[in-house]
Motif scaffolding. Structure first.
Motif, PDB file in Angstrom:
ATOM      1  N   ASN A   1       0.788  -1.242   0.000  1.00 16.87           N
ATOM      2  CA  ASN A   1       0.000   0.000   0.000  1.00 16.87           C
ATOM      3  C   ASN A   1       0.818   1.290   0.000  1.00 16.87           C
ATOM      4  OD1 ASN A   1      -2.541  -1.228  -0.134  1.00 16.87           O
ATOM      5  ND2 ASN A   1      -2.416  -1.708   2.045  1.00 16.87           N
ATOM      6  N   GLU A   2       2.037   1.238  -0.537  1.00 13.19           N
ATOM      7  CA  GLU A   2       2.837   2.450  -0.670  1.00 13.19           C
ATOM      8  C   GLU A   2       3.449   2.458  -2.066  1.00 13.19           C
ATOM      9  OE1 GLU A   2       5.524   3.091   2.538  1.00 13.19           O
ATOM     10  OE2 GLU A   2       6.378   4.884   1.596  1.00 13.19           O
ATOM     11  N   LEU A   3       3.291   3.576  -2.789  1.00  6.09           N
ATOM     12  CA  LEU A   3       3.858   3.640  -4.143  1.00  6.09           C
ATOM     13  C   LEU A   3       5.373   3.684  -4.074  1.00  6.09           C
ATOM     14  CD1 LEU A   3       1.077   5.871  -5.409  1.00  6.09           C
ATOM     15  CD2 LEU A   3       1.785   3.826  -6.595  1.00  6.09           C
ATOM     16  N   VAL A   4       6.015   2.921  -4.960  1.00  4.66           N
ATOM     17  CA  VAL A   4       7.470   2.767  -4.884  1.00  4.66           C
ATOM     18  C   VAL A   4       8.121   3.090  -6.229  1.00  4.66           C
ATOM     19  CG1 VAL A   4       7.584   1.153  -2.964  1.00  4.66           C
ATOM     20  CG2 VAL A   4       7.115   0.282  -5.264  1.00  4.66           C
ATOM     21  N   GLU A   5       9.437   3.382  -6.171  1.00 12.08           N
ATOM     22  CA  GLU A   5      10.226   3.709  -7.361  1.00 12.08           C
ATOM     23  C   GLU A   5      10.865   2.432  -7.908  1.00 12.08           C
ATOM     24  OE1 GLU A   5      10.887   7.057  -8.335  1.00 12.08           O
ATOM     25  OE2 GLU A   5       9.348   7.594  -6.877  1.00 12.08           O
ATOM     26  N   ASN A   6      11.402   2.553  -9.138  1.00 13.59           N
ATOM     27  CA  ASN A   6      12.052   1.403  -9.775  1.00 13.59           C
ATOM     28  C   ASN A   6      13.161   0.786  -8.931  1.00 13.59           C
ATOM     29  OD1 ASN A   6      10.535   1.198 -12.055  1.00 13.59           O
ATOM     30  ND2 ASN A   6      11.802   2.627 -13.237  1.00 13.59           N
TER      31      ASN A   6
ATOM     32  N   LYS B   1      -2.082  10.435  -0.165  1.00  8.41           N
ATOM     33  CA  LYS B   1      -2.724   9.116  -0.309  1.00  8.41           C
ATOM     34  C   LYS B   1      -3.633   9.154  -1.530  1.00  8.41           C
ATOM     35  CE  LYS B   1      -3.601   9.476   4.296  1.00  8.41           C
ATOM     36  NZ  LYS B   1      -4.436   9.773   5.343  1.00  8.41           N
ATOM     37  N   VAL B   2      -3.762   8.037  -2.194  1.00  6.11           N
ATOM     38  CA  VAL B   2      -4.780   7.930  -3.229  1.00  6.11           C
ATOM     39  C   VAL B   2      -5.701   6.787  -2.832  1.00  6.11           C
ATOM     40  CG1 VAL B   2      -3.222   6.592  -4.743  1.00  6.11           C
ATOM     41  CG2 VAL B   2      -5.260   7.635  -5.712  1.00  6.11           C
ATOM     42  N   LEU B   3      -7.000   7.060  -2.872  1.00  5.13           N
ATOM     43  CA  LEU B   3      -7.984   6.039  -2.535  1.00  5.13           C
ATOM     44  C   LEU B   3      -8.443   5.383  -3.831  1.00  5.13           C
ATOM     45  CD1 LEU B   3     -10.920   6.273  -0.071  1.00  5.13           C
ATOM     46  CD2 LEU B   3     -11.401   5.610  -2.411  1.00  5.13           C
ATOM     47  N   TYR B   4      -8.408   4.065  -3.854  1.00  9.97           N
ATOM     48  CA  TYR B   4      -8.870   3.312  -5.017  1.00  9.97           C
ATOM     49  C   TYR B   4     -10.125   2.549  -4.599  1.00  9.97           C
ATOM     50  CZ  TYR B   4      -9.350  -0.791  -7.932  1.00  9.97           C
ATOM     51  OH  TYR B   4      -9.875  -1.778  -8.703  1.00  9.97           O
TER      52      TYR B   4
ATOM     53  N   ASN C   1     -16.755  -5.215  -6.263  1.00  8.74           N
ATOM     54  CA  ASN C   1     -16.535  -6.032  -5.060  1.00  8.74           C
ATOM     55  C   ASN C   1     -16.466  -5.192  -3.792  1.00  8.74           C
ATOM     56  OD1 ASN C   1     -14.021  -4.837  -5.256  1.00  8.74           O
ATOM     57  ND2 ASN C   1     -13.064  -6.629  -6.189  1.00  8.74           N
ATOM     58  N   ASN C   2     -16.731  -3.886  -3.894  1.00 12.92           N
ATOM     59  CA  ASN C   2     -16.694  -2.965  -2.750  1.00 12.92           C
ATOM     60  C   ASN C   2     -15.335  -2.887  -2.080  1.00 12.92           C
ATOM     61  OD1 ASN C   2     -19.236  -1.630  -2.414  1.00 12.92           O
ATOM     62  ND2 ASN C   2     -20.098  -3.670  -2.120  1.00 12.92           N
ATOM     63  N   LYS C   3     -14.283  -3.277  -2.795  1.00 12.34           N
ATOM     64  CA  LYS C   3     -12.954  -3.216  -2.181  1.00 12.34           C
ATOM     65  C   LYS C   3     -12.382  -1.814  -2.307  1.00 12.34           C
ATOM     66  CE  LYS C   3     -11.452  -7.956  -2.107  1.00 12.34           C
ATOM     67  NZ  LYS C   3     -10.925  -9.036  -2.934  1.00 12.34           N
ATOM     68  N   THR C   4     -11.736  -1.369  -1.243  1.00  7.74           N
ATOM     69  CA  THR C   4     -11.096  -0.059  -1.206  1.00  7.74           C
ATOM     70  C   THR C   4      -9.639  -0.244  -0.817  1.00  7.74           C
ATOM     71  OG1 THR C   4     -13.165   0.888  -0.447  1.00  7.74           O
ATOM     72  CG2 THR C   4     -11.216   2.220  -0.114  1.00  7.74           C
TER      73      THR C   4
END
Lengths: 77, 352
Positions: free
Chosen positions: A54-59, B214-217, B222-225
């Motif tokens: 759940n954390e965006l990462v670099e190459n 943060k970006v929320l997806y 399926n109601n997944k967040t």
């Protein structure tokens, strides 16, 4: 190591799955991308970012997590 | 009485309602996302709401763009939305901009508002909205949707990241379709747009946690967040700030992916021979006088193309690396320099 890969948006259509488990022996995010491109060659043509646990990462980031997600940009509004 | 259910909330109260009345929010795009955003901000009593949309209401919009009815067909969306919203709440001020957002008008419109909402449906405008928000220092409540999925974030908020920190460059043309090409579940923009309205209200009221960094997806099937952390890229923000002086001269093409060969100053210095070409306008600062550099403004490039018959590789540069990309796309086997004029000045000082 065993990774769980999630594909969001258009990428799920390209890979034909929204989630899959993958055995990975490389080191970095770049290595993982190469691995994924071999498995799903059309991924290469698409823009996306990779998130690890759940954390965006670099190459250059080392793969230490288990949960990987591929997030493409969404155009619609 | 209208705002009673807000005022009796201890987190809002009379004080919070006053904050809403003083707030000025600009919504770009009155489509699938823009409609729910506008509806809830109007009902909540946000004092000034701007709506930018050049498009007209068509029948296929009615499946999800809930501000419109059959009587709105053929009308401009910004104006049709204003008519509906004024009926919903006549105590606030609604300003319609029935025009296309461009590099020319964006800065002056954004400056009149406190918060920007991105409800656009294409990447060229998304990047324009993002870059203008960076330049005018306004928080940007962003969302994008695809079929059954959406993403939401708040950018340029308290030194947080921008859209370019998440996706630095627009995707290659034609790779990511929009709703009109692939369809969208009607309720999806309702859900995602309502999440945007919620972020706007929390920013104004200074309550709760904002989707900053943060970006929320969200997946409606399926109601997944998922909430993914994003990092600010100082480099991306600086590139945009550098383009401020020439911002009004840019156009949509500058926000599309242009495939050109790029080269960094570091790589360039390894080459023996090359010709540097400054493609900035004559009045752009800092000025560079050097016998190593040819100066041809971008719009004069085509008629001066015969001046560029040099044997050496051609390397274009400008202020922020946008115009140089356009130049490199016009001349085969040329490069666009990643850095800009100020780095060239430093380079000239150190090179013999």
């Amino acid at each position: 190591m065993e990774l769980s890969i999630k594909y969001f948006g258009l990428l799920a259509e390209i890979t034909n799955c929204s989630e899959e488990n993958l055995s990975f022996s490389g080191k970095t995010v770049s290595d993982l991308k190469e691995h994924l491109f071999q498995k799903h060659p059309t991924l290469k043509l698409n823009d996306f970012q990779i998130a690890q646990d759940n954390e965006l990462v670099e190459n250059e980031t080392e793969i230490i997590g288990i949960e990987i997600a591929l997030l493409p940009p969404f155009a619609g509004g | 009485m209208r705002y009673n259910r807000h005022i009796i909330l201890s987190e809002i109260g009379k004080n919070g309602q006053d904050k809403l009345a003083k707030a000025k929010v600009l919504v770009i795009g009155a489509g699938g996302l823009g409609c729910p955003v506008l509806q809830y901000l109007t009902a909540a009593g946000v004092g000034t709401i701007g709506i930018v949309d050049f498009d007209i209401v068509s029948e296929s919009n009615l499946q999800r763009q809930v501000l419109y009815g059959t009587s709105s067909l053929g009308k401009n969306k910004a104006e049709a939305a204003k008519t509906r919203l004024e009926d919903l709440n006549h105590q606030i001020s609604i300003i319609a901009y029935p025009e296309k957002l461009t590099h020319k008008n964006a800065i002056s419109i954004f400056q009149k508002y406190d918060i920007i909402v991105d409800g656009t449906d294409n990447f060229a405008t998304r990047y324009l909205v993002n870059d203008t928000s960076i330049i005018t220092k306004k928080p940007l409540v962003y969302a994008g949707i695809y079929k059954f999925e959406g993403q939401v974030s708040v950018f340029n908020f308290k030194k947080g990241p921008s859209y370019r920190c998440l996706f630095p460059n627009p995707p290659k043309k034609g790779t990511i379709p929009n709703c009109s090409e692939v369809g969208v579940l009607g309720v999806l923009p309702g859900i995602i747009g309502t999440l945007q309205a919620n972020e706007v209200l929390k920013i104004i009221l200074e309550i709760g946690n904002i989707l900053n960094r943060k970006v929320l997806y969200y997946n409606a099937l399926n109601n997944k967040t998922n909430i993914l952390k994003i990092h600010r890229s100082e480099n991306e923000i600086q590139k945009v700030l550098k383009s401020e002086a020439i911002f009004e001269t840019l156009d949509e093409e500058d926000n599309c992916d242009i495939s050109v060969q790029e080269i960094s100053l570091k790589e360039l210095m390894k080459k023996q021979n090359f010709q540097l070409i400054d493609v900035r306008e004559k009045n752009e600062n800092p000025k560079i006088e050097s016998n190593k550099i040819i100066h041809i403004p971008l719009n004069e490039l085509e008629k001066n193309i015969d001046k560029l018959t040099s044997e050496e590789p051609l390397v274009f540069f400008c202020q922020a690396g946008i115009k140089s990309k356009r130049a490199a796309s016009k001349v085969i086997n040329s490069y666009s320099l990643q850095e800009g004029a100020s780095e060239i000045i430093e380079y000239l000082k150190t090179s013999p």
